[in-house]
Design a protein around this motif. Structure first.
Motif, PDB file in Angstrom:
ATOM      1  N   THR A 145       0.731  -1.533   0.123  1.00 43.59           N
ATOM      2  CA  THR A 145      -0.002  -0.015   0.157  1.00 43.59           C
ATOM      3  C   THR A 145       0.648   1.452   0.117  1.00 43.59           C
ATOM      4  N   PHE A 146       1.882   1.158   0.897  1.00 44.83           N
ATOM      5  CA  PHE A 146       2.565   2.662   1.083  1.00 44.83           C
ATOM      6  C   PHE A 146       3.924   2.559   0.458  1.00 44.83           C
ATOM      7  N   LEU A 147       4.517   1.567   0.119  1.00 41.40           N
ATOM      8  CA  LEU A 147       5.961   1.516  -0.453  1.00 41.40           C
ATOM      9  C   LEU A 147       6.057   1.583  -1.938  1.00 41.40           C
ATOM     10  N   ASP A 148       6.851   2.539  -2.554  1.00 43.42           N
ATOM     11  CA  ASP A 148       7.017   2.348  -4.112  1.00 43.42           C
ATOM     12  C   ASP A 148       7.432   0.800  -4.342  1.00 43.42           C
ATOM     13  N   VAL A 149       7.450   0.574  -5.696  1.00 43.38           N
ATOM     14  CA  VAL A 149       8.011  -0.720  -6.118  1.00 43.38           C
ATOM     15  C   VAL A 149       9.573  -1.020  -5.863  1.00 43.38           C
ATOM     16  N   ARG A 150      10.377   0.216  -6.046  1.00 45.82           N
ATOM     17  CA  ARG A 150      11.748  -0.077  -5.799  1.00 45.82           C
ATOM     18  C   ARG A 150      12.016  -0.327  -4.529  1.00 45.82           C
ATOM     19  N   SER A 151      11.138   0.192  -3.443  1.00 45.81           N
ATOM     20  CA  SER A 151      11.344   0.026  -2.255  1.00 45.81           C
ATOM     21  C   SER A 151      11.007  -1.286  -1.671  1.00 45.81           C
ATOM     22  N   ARG A 152       9.979  -1.781  -2.468  1.00 42.69           N
ATOM     23  CA  ARG A 152       9.328  -3.229  -2.141  1.00 42.69           C
ATOM     24  C   ARG A 152      10.596  -4.167  -2.525  1.00 42.69           C
ATOM     25  N   ILE A 153      10.864  -4.030  -3.854  1.00 43.01           N
ATOM     26  CA  ILE A 153      12.146  -4.960  -4.218  1.00 43.01           C
ATOM     27  C   ILE A 153      13.357  -5.039  -3.191  1.00 43.01           C
ATOM     28  N   VAL A 187       6.555  -9.225  -4.934  1.00 40.54           N
ATOM     29  CA  VAL A 187       6.491  -7.732  -4.687  1.00 40.54           C
ATOM     30  C   VAL A 187       5.211  -7.099  -5.274  1.00 40.54           C
ATOM     31  N   GLY A 188       4.700  -7.966  -6.041  1.00 38.26           N
ATOM     32  CA  GLY A 188       3.475  -7.257  -6.805  1.00 38.26           C
ATOM     33  C   GLY A 188       3.934  -6.298  -7.918  1.00 38.26           C
ATOM     34  N   THR A 189       4.954  -6.739  -8.671  1.00 34.14           N
ATOM     35  CA  THR A 189       5.293  -5.909  -9.925  1.00 34.14           C
ATOM     36  C   THR A 189       5.618  -6.649 -11.183  1.00 34.14           C
ATOM     37  N   VAL A 190       6.249  -6.059 -12.251  1.00 39.11           N
ATOM     38  CA  VAL A 190       6.542  -6.862 -13.240  1.00 39.11           C
ATOM     39  C   VAL A 190       8.220  -7.142 -13.401  1.00 39.11           C
TER      40      VAL A 190
END
Length: 227
Positions: A145-153, A187-190
């Motif tokens: 919800t709160f972290l951007d993709v880079r931070s999640r990775i 992480v829910g990204t591509v």
């Protein structure tokens, strides 16, 4: 079942049990061998088994709009399916699939229930374990919800290094093969986003990758990049 006792001693759920209690519960487990790509259970199945991994890797995931979302990766010494021990007829909330050839010990609820009634300690541990899994699930929701993709990775790599890290001369080795797509599903990204971040981390000499194994060379630098 002697080989199961040392494994049980490292599982939080069974750590408070005496040697005699471990010897009593060990025969209730059944050892099974699974080939890579085997579905252990599907989301929606009725669950009545607890799984303890002796070797191999298992992913637990859900499908959302035809996209795979990996909720957890488990390997040697990890366990899952503990909710099936608590409530009869509970439906599985996700699908579990082997990523390697696996050796897994299983325990059915009916066999475990009588033992649990004689051991208040294990009831308390089961509750604590369930609450810890819930805490981690809430943290995943927060991150999405709160972290951007880079931070999640980056946070996922750091978390995996803490949970599955082995100290090596080159840094902390994450003892699990991970494809870019699997990390993306975690992480829910591509996949392209994961590839880009991993390349940047390698260029900055923070991680290295060899044959799908990630080593963290500078954990402090990685941690500082999360937020």
């Amino acid at each position: 079942m002697n080989k199961l006792i040392p494994l049980l001693q490292h599982v939080p759920l069974f750590q408070d049990l005496t040697e005699a209690e471990l010897e009593a519960i060990a025969p209730l487990f059944v050892e099974r061998k699974y080939k890579k790509g085997t579905i252990l259970f599907f989301e929606g199945d009725t669950g009545d088994e607890f799984f303890l991994i002796q070797s191999g890797v298992v992913k637990v995931y859900r499908i959302d709009n035809a996209k795979e979302i990996i909720l957890s990766l488990f390997h040697e010494g990890d366990f899952f399916g503990e909710m099936a021990l608590i409530q009869k007829g509970l439906q599985r909330s996700a699908t579990a699939e082997t990523l390697d050839n696996c050796s897994i010990f299983t325990l059915v609820r009916s066999e475990f229930q009588a033992f649990m009634e004689r051991s208040p300690k294990i009831c308390l541990r089961l509750m604590e374990t369930t609450m810890e899994r819930l805490r981690k699930a809430n943290e995943q929701i927060y991150d999405l919800t709160f972290l951007d993709v880079r931070s999640r990775i980056i946070k996922t790599i750091f978390r995996l290094s803490e949970e599955y890290g082995q100290s090596k001369s080159t840094g902390t080795l994450i003892n699990m093969k991970l494809t870019h797509q699997q990390l993306a599903n975690l992480v829910g990204t591509v996949r392209e986003s994961v590839t880009k971040v991993l390349q940047e981390l390698q260029e900055d000499n923070i991680i290295t990758i060899n044959k799908k194994f990630i080593s963290v060379k500078d954990a402090e630098a990685l941690k500082k990049m999360i937020y």
